[in-house]
Design an enzyme around this catalytic site. Structure first.
Site, PDB file in Angstrom:
ATOM      1  N   ASP A  52      21.847  60.016  33.037  1.00  0.00           N
ATOM      2  CA  ASP A  52      20.651  59.533  32.350  1.00  0.00           C
ATOM      3  C   ASP A  52      20.941  58.191  31.681  1.00  0.00           C
ATOM      4  O   ASP A  52      21.611  58.135  30.649  1.00  0.00           O
ATOM      5  CB  ASP A  52      20.208  60.573  31.312  1.00  0.00           C
ATOM      6  N   GLU A 131      45.232  38.817  23.813  1.00  0.00           N
ATOM      7  CA  GLU A 131      46.110  39.206  22.711  1.00  0.00           C
ATOM      8  C   GLU A 131      45.219  39.775  21.609  1.00  0.00           C
ATOM      9  O   GLU A 131      44.766  39.050  20.720  1.00  0.00           O
ATOM     10  CB  GLU A 131      46.904  38.003  22.191  1.00  0.00           C
ATOM     11  N   GLU A 133      44.292  41.857  18.352  1.00  0.00           N
ATOM     12  CA  GLU A 133      44.858  42.343  17.090  1.00  0.00           C
ATOM     13  C   GLU A 133      43.969  43.427  16.495  1.00  0.00           C
ATOM     14  O   GLU A 133      42.789  43.520  16.831  1.00  0.00           O
ATOM     15  CB  GLU A 133      44.998  41.174  16.113  1.00  0.00           C
ATOM     16  N   GLU A 214      51.456  41.981  12.585  1.00  0.00           N
ATOM     17  CA  GLU A 214      50.752  40.712  12.481  1.00  0.00           C
ATOM     18  C   GLU A 214      50.805  40.186  11.040  1.00  0.00           C
ATOM     19  O   GLU A 214      51.424  40.782  10.166  1.00  0.00           O
ATOM     20  CB  GLU A 214      49.306  40.842  12.973  1.00  0.00           C
ATOM     21  N   GLU A 221      49.641  44.015  16.563  1.00  0.00           N
ATOM     22  CA  GLU A 221      49.292  43.535  17.899  1.00  0.00           C
ATOM     23  C   GLU A 221      50.218  44.160  18.927  1.00  0.00           C
ATOM     24  O   GLU A 221      51.420  44.298  18.693  1.00  0.00           O
ATOM     25  CB  GLU A 221      49.401  42.004  17.976  1.00  0.00           C
ATOM     26  N   HIS A 270      43.016  36.169  21.296  1.00  0.00           N
ATOM     27  CA  HIS A 270      43.268  34.964  22.076  1.00  0.00           C
ATOM     28  C   HIS A 270      43.342  35.360  23.551  1.00  0.00           C
ATOM     29  O   HIS A 270      43.974  36.358  23.896  1.00  0.00           O
ATOM     30  CB  HIS A 270      44.589  34.315  21.650  1.00  0.00           C
ATOM     31  N   ARG A 340      48.186  25.255  17.060  1.00  0.00           N
ATOM     32  CA  ARG A 340      47.517  26.550  17.053  1.00  0.00           C
ATOM     33  C   ARG A 340      46.203  26.524  16.269  1.00  0.00           C
ATOM     34  O   ARG A 340      45.464  27.500  16.266  1.00  0.00           O
ATOM     35  CB  ARG A 340      48.454  27.619  16.487  1.00  0.00           C
ATOM     36  N   GLU A 358      44.788  28.772  26.665  1.00  0.00           N
ATOM     37  CA  GLU A 358      44.607  29.863  25.706  1.00  0.00           C
ATOM     38  C   GLU A 358      43.377  29.555  24.850  1.00  0.00           C
ATOM     39  O   GLU A 358      43.382  28.600  24.075  1.00  0.00           O
ATOM     40  CB  GLU A 358      45.838  30.008  24.820  1.00  0.00           C
ATOM     41  N   ARG A 360      41.200  30.498  21.809  1.00  0.00           N
ATOM     42  CA  ARG A 360      41.633  31.212  20.613  1.00  0.00           C
ATOM     43  C   ARG A 360      40.493  31.731  19.724  1.00  0.00           C
ATOM     44  O   ARG A 360      40.749  32.475  18.782  1.00  0.00           O
ATOM     45  CB  ARG A 360      42.545  30.299  19.779  1.00  0.00           C
TER      46      ARG A 360
END
Length: 469
Positions: A52, A131, A133, A214, A221, A270, A340, A358, A360
Site C-alpha cells: 500500500d 563521511e 558523522e 569526532e 564517525e 562530506h 577545509r 570532496e 563538504r
C-alpha cells in the site's frame, strides 16, 4: 548477477525464517515489510511484492494505493539484529501493471542518474564516498505541546558532566568542548561501541575502513569505502540502520541530526565524488591540483547549483543550525586543495586514481539517493556547459576580511531559502528524465510542512529574549 533460483537456494541454506523487503521513502527513512519464507519462492522474487503506497508520505493517494516492490536480488544480505533469521532485500518501487519505475522512488531516481551518465556519453561510472558523522547519547527527552516545549540530552562523555555525581564515582576523563578529535581512551569512551557498529555494517556487506571520535563531545564517525552511486546510497542506509540499532542494543541512542547540541560542532556528511570511463579516472589532469578540465567543470556545476542542491543535501530545518557563517562549517562556495573551510575540497592523493572532489556542505540528514543523484546532475551540468568555478581560494576563508567575504557566494541560510532555490533552479535535475516536476513538487510539499511547523512554533529562546518586553 544473482537470479531468483540462486537467491532461493541461499535463503534455504541460511535457514531463513523471514525475508524483509526494504525501500526508502522521500525523506530518506528505510521502510520494510517482512514476509514468511513460505511466501518467498522464485515467482515472488521475480514478480515482486504488492504493498500500500498511500501509507508513505508524499506518495500515492488512497484511490491509487497499490504499488509494487521489486527486489534487487544482488542486494541480498541478512539482518544482524533480528531474533529470527531474516534476509534483507533492497527494493525499487514500481507502478503495478506496467512494471515501470515509480517516479517518486528515491532509489529509482538514483538508478536513473547512474544510467544517465552513460547515455550522455560523459562517463560510465560515478563513484561516491560519504563521511557521515553522528552523535550518541545516554538519554534524550523532548516535548512540543501548546504549553510546554523542551529538549534534554545527556551523555557520560559530555564536558557538562564534569561535576555530576555518579554511583561509583565520576572518573573525570572527558575531552573539552571541541576537543574530541581524537584522543585515545579513556577520553574517547566510544571505541568499543564504534568497533561493533563497524563490524556489524561489514556483516551486511558494506566494505569498511576505520572509525574514530569526532570533534564534539559524544560525536563519532565510521569510515566506509567508496562505491558506485547506487551501492554507496544503499550502503548509507545500512550504515544508519546499524548505528541506530547497535547504539540501542548498548542502551544508548544515536542521532544523525546535523546540529543537536548548541555550542559544539555539528555533524556533516562530506561526499567524495569522481567520474570514470573504461577504467580510467576522468578527474585526473594537468590543471589545478592535478585535476582535469572535466573535474573543474564538475565543481563549477556544484557551485552554480549549490543553493538548489541544499534542498536535498541539507534537507532539515536543523541543517541550517550547522551551516552558519563564521563557524567551522563549509558555507562559502569556493574550492581549494588545501583548505577545509572551502565547500569543495580537493583531497591529496597519490596517483591519478585518487583524484576526486570532496563536497563538504551535505549533512547526514539527507536522503542519500536524492543527495547523490542531485550532486551528480549538478556536476554533469557543469561539464556539459563548461562552467568553470573560477580561481581557487587557498586561504583561510573563516578569516577573510568583509570586503573579500561579500564577493564569495554562500550556501542557503534556511530550508525555506533552499526550497525556493530548488523551485527556481530545477531544470538541471530534469535532464534525461532523472528527476521529474511531479517528484520535485511532491518533495517540496513535504518539506514545506516541516518549514511551517518550525516557523509557527514558539521557541524557548524567544521566551528568554522577549517575554518581558
Amino acid at each position: 548477477m544473482a537470479d531468483a533460483k540462486s537467491v532461493v537456494k541461499k535463503l534455504k541454506e541460511a535457514e531463513t525464517k523471514y525475508v524483509d523487503f526494504r525501500f526508502t521513502d522521500p525523506r530518506g527513512k528505510w521502510q520494510h515489510v517482512a514476509f514468511d519464507i513460505g511466501m518467498c519462492d522464485e515467482d515472488a522474487l521475480k514478480e515482486g511484492i504488492m504493498f500500500d503506497g498511500s501509507s508513505i508520505a508524499g506518495w500515492k493517494a488512497i484511490n491509487e494505493s497499490d504499488m509494487l516492490l521489486m527486489p534487487d536480488l544482488d542486494s541480498l544480505t541478512f539482518d544482524p539484529f533480528a531474533a529470527q533469521t531474516t534476509a534483507v532485500l533492497f527494493c525499487d518501487v514500481l507502478n503495478p501493471g506496467e512494471g515501470t519505475p515509480y517516479n517518486r522512488c528515491p532509489r529509482g531516481i538514483a538508478k536513473a542518474a547512474q544510467a544517465y551518465i552513460k547515455s550522455a556519453k560523459i562517463a560510465d561510472t560515478a563513484y561516491f564516498g560519504p563521511e557521515a558523522e553522528f552523535f550518541v547519547f545516554d538519554d534524550v527527552r523532548y516535548k512540543t505541546s501548546m504549553n510546554e516545549t523542551f529538549v534534554y540530552m545527556d551523555d557520560v562523555e559530555g564536558a557538562y558532566n564534569s561535576g555530576k555525581v555518579y554511583e561509583g564515582g565520576n572518573m573525570g576523563h572527558r575531552a573539552p568542548i571541541k576537543g574530541g578529535y581524537f584522543p585515545v581512551a579513556p577520553l574517547d569512551q566510544g571505541g568499543d561501541l564504534r568497533s561493533e557498529m563497524l563490524s556489524t555494517i561489514a556483516s551486511m556487506g558494506v566494505a569498511v575502513e576505520k572509525h574514530h571520535h569526532e570533534v564534539a563531545n559524544s560525536q563519532h564517525e565510521l569510515g566506509v569505502k567508496f562505491d558506485t552511486l547506487l551501492k554507496c546510497a544503499d550502503g548509507m542506509q545500512i550504515y544508519k540502520y546499524c548505528v541506530h540499532n547497535v547504539a540501542h542494543a548498548w542502551g544508548k541512542t544515536a542521532t544523525f541530526m546535523p546540529k543537536p547540541v548548541k555550542g559544539d560542532n555539528g555533524s556533516g556528511m562530506h561526499v567524495h565524488q569522481s567520474l570514470w570511463k573504461a577504467g580510467k579516472p576522468l578527474f585526473a589532469g594537468n590543471k589545478y591540483a592535478g585535476l582535469s578540465d572535466m573535474a573543474l567543470y564538475y565543481i563549477g556545476g556544484i557551485i552554480k547549483h549549490a543553493k538548489a542542491l541544499n534542498a536535498f543535501t541539507n534537507p532539515l530545518t536543523n541543517s541550517y543550525k550547522r551551516l552558519i557563517p563564521g563557524f567551522e562549517a563549509p558555507v562559502l562556495l569556493a574550492y581549494s586543495s588545501r583548505n577545509r573551510s572551502a565547500s569543495c575540497r580537493i583531497p591529496f592523493g597519490a596517483g591519478e586514481k585518487a583524484k576526486r572532489v570532496e563536497v563538504r556542505f551535505p549533512d547526514p540528514g539527507a536522503n542519500p539517493y536524492l543527495a547523490y543523484a542531485a550532486m551528480l546532475m549538478a556536476g554533469l551540468d557543469g561539464i556539459k556547459n563548461k562552467i568553470h568555478p573560477g580561481d581557487p581560494m587557498d586561504k583561510n576563508l573563516y578569516e577573510l576580511p568583509p570586503e573579500e567575504l561579500k564577493n564569495v557566494p554562500q550556501v542557503c541560510g534556511s530550508l525555506r531559502e533552499a526550497l525556493e532555490s530548488l523551485d527556481a533552479d530545477r531544470a538541471f535535475l530534469k535532464t534525461g528524465g532523472v528527476f521529474t516536476d511531479d517528484f520535485i513538487d511532491a518533495y517540496m510539499e513535504l518539506k514545506w510542512e516541516e518549514v511551517y511547523n518550525f516557523e509557527h512554533t514558539p521557541h524557548p529562546i524567544e521566551f528568554s529574549m522577549y517575554y518581558s518586553v
